[in-house]
Design an enzyme around this catalytic site. Sequence first.
Site, PDB file in Angstrom:
ATOM      1  N   ALA A 159       4.839   4.595  -4.119  1.00 35.33           N
ATOM      2  CA  ALA A 159       4.763   3.843  -5.381  1.00 35.33           C
ATOM      3  C   ALA A 159       3.659   4.431  -6.266  1.00 35.33           C
ATOM      4  CB  ALA A 159       4.497   2.367  -5.088  1.00 35.33           C
ATOM      5  N   GLN A 183       0.824  -1.213   0.000  1.00 34.61           N
ATOM      6  CA  GLN A 183       0.000   0.000   0.000  1.00 34.61           C
ATOM      7  C   GLN A 183       0.861   1.268   0.000  1.00 34.61           C
ATOM      8  OE1 GLN A 183      -3.163   0.645  -0.472  1.00 34.61           O
ATOM      9  NE2 GLN A 183      -3.690  -1.507  -0.767  1.00 34.61           N
ATOM     10  N   SER A 184       1.973   1.223  -0.690  1.00 31.62           N
ATOM     11  CA  SER A 184       2.877   2.369  -0.725  1.00 31.62           C
ATOM     12  C   SER A 184       2.249   3.562  -1.445  1.00 31.62           C
ATOM     13  CB  SER A 184       4.166   1.952  -1.445  1.00 31.62           C
ATOM     14  OG  SER A 184       4.936   3.091  -1.769  1.00 31.62           O
ATOM     15  N   ASN A 185       2.161   4.679  -0.744  1.00 39.04           N
ATOM     16  CA  ASN A 185       1.742   5.930  -1.395  1.00 39.04           C
ATOM     17  C   ASN A 185       2.837   6.428  -2.334  1.00 39.04           C
ATOM     18  OD1 ASN A 185      -0.783   6.472   0.190  1.00 39.04           O
ATOM     19  ND2 ASN A 185       0.685   6.450   1.874  1.00 39.04           N
TER      20      ASN A 185
END
Length: 339
Positions: A86, A82-84
């Site tokens: 990325a 859930q990387s913002n």
Amino acid sequence: MALEEAWAWLDAKPRLPLAHLPTRLEPLDRLSQELGGPRIWCKRDDCTGLATGGNKTRKLEYLLADARRAGASTVVTFGGVQSNHARQTAAACAKAGFDCHLVLSRVVDWRHPAYERCGNVQLDRLLGAKVHLFDADQTADGALALIQELANGEGAPYVIPTGGSNAVGALGYARAALELAVQCEEHFALTDVFHATASAGTQSGLLLGFGAAEAAVRVHGVQVYSPDRASFAATISGMVAEARGEDAPGRPLEDDDIRIEQGYLGDGYGIPTAAGLEAVGLVARLEGLLLDPVYSGKAMSGLIDQIATGALRDRSDVVFLHTGGSASLPAYDDVLGAP
Ligand SMILES: *Cc1c(COP(=O)(O)O)cnc(C)c1O
């Protein structure tokens, strides 16, 4: 005068404009009244513009300018599922015309089905990035193999570290520091900024910018990633020193400048805390403003706690830097959805 010199130093660095700047500085009057402490101002870096925004966009302005200069056509970066970072990299690459590969790692022990399907990872795919998903212990090998394969094919990719946090990306937050200093001038004396800190680029950049402008501002990084204070502080020192280089104006960083607020991380990165979830709900109900359970909610829980314990008793105004993160809300449907 010092501020002008700092601007001139930063303006000489290559930057690819991507963000909606300056972001707004807004008072959170109902929240401030509810908490009974200083007036809380929100620096709206959740509204940086690209694909729901967030703090990584400012870093990407400098990182993608550097990628262009390096002649790369492909970008690789890393993050949790859930990387913002990325997702913002995927959006920035779409806009600037780079191929984007995302190495996403199952570093968070959160097994709800929505976690790997909704929120940021859904947007990554929509934005045209190639998503490579790995179990935590497979990620390093998987990333190396991917970078090798890309290098053998279309040419060496430009590799952006996790969170876009290095001496280049940090320049984005040096710029934010100067922007904020200018905005505050007409309202109040800027003394304290609170924000979520994880891969250290945001905090390093803010310290870099305030140092360059010789502005005495306390930067409170609320730790949401690592319990290891010493190595985190060392990362910040190194990043600020490298970014200052030989030619930065103002004053270099001192150890005492590094304020890391521990105690709000809970069980670990990406695992919601009760206080963080409470902060997400409170700010939504009182301000119509979306935080998230991984970063900005925990950061706000730190600010709320410091107000409650009287640590900010003598301050009239404090700034909460909203770093974004609401794109992950659907992934936490099991703790935030309908009862
Ligand atoms: C990445 C991120 C942070 C932390 O910023 P760092 O520069 O990695 O310390 C804070 N909030 C949100 C929403 C983020 O995505």
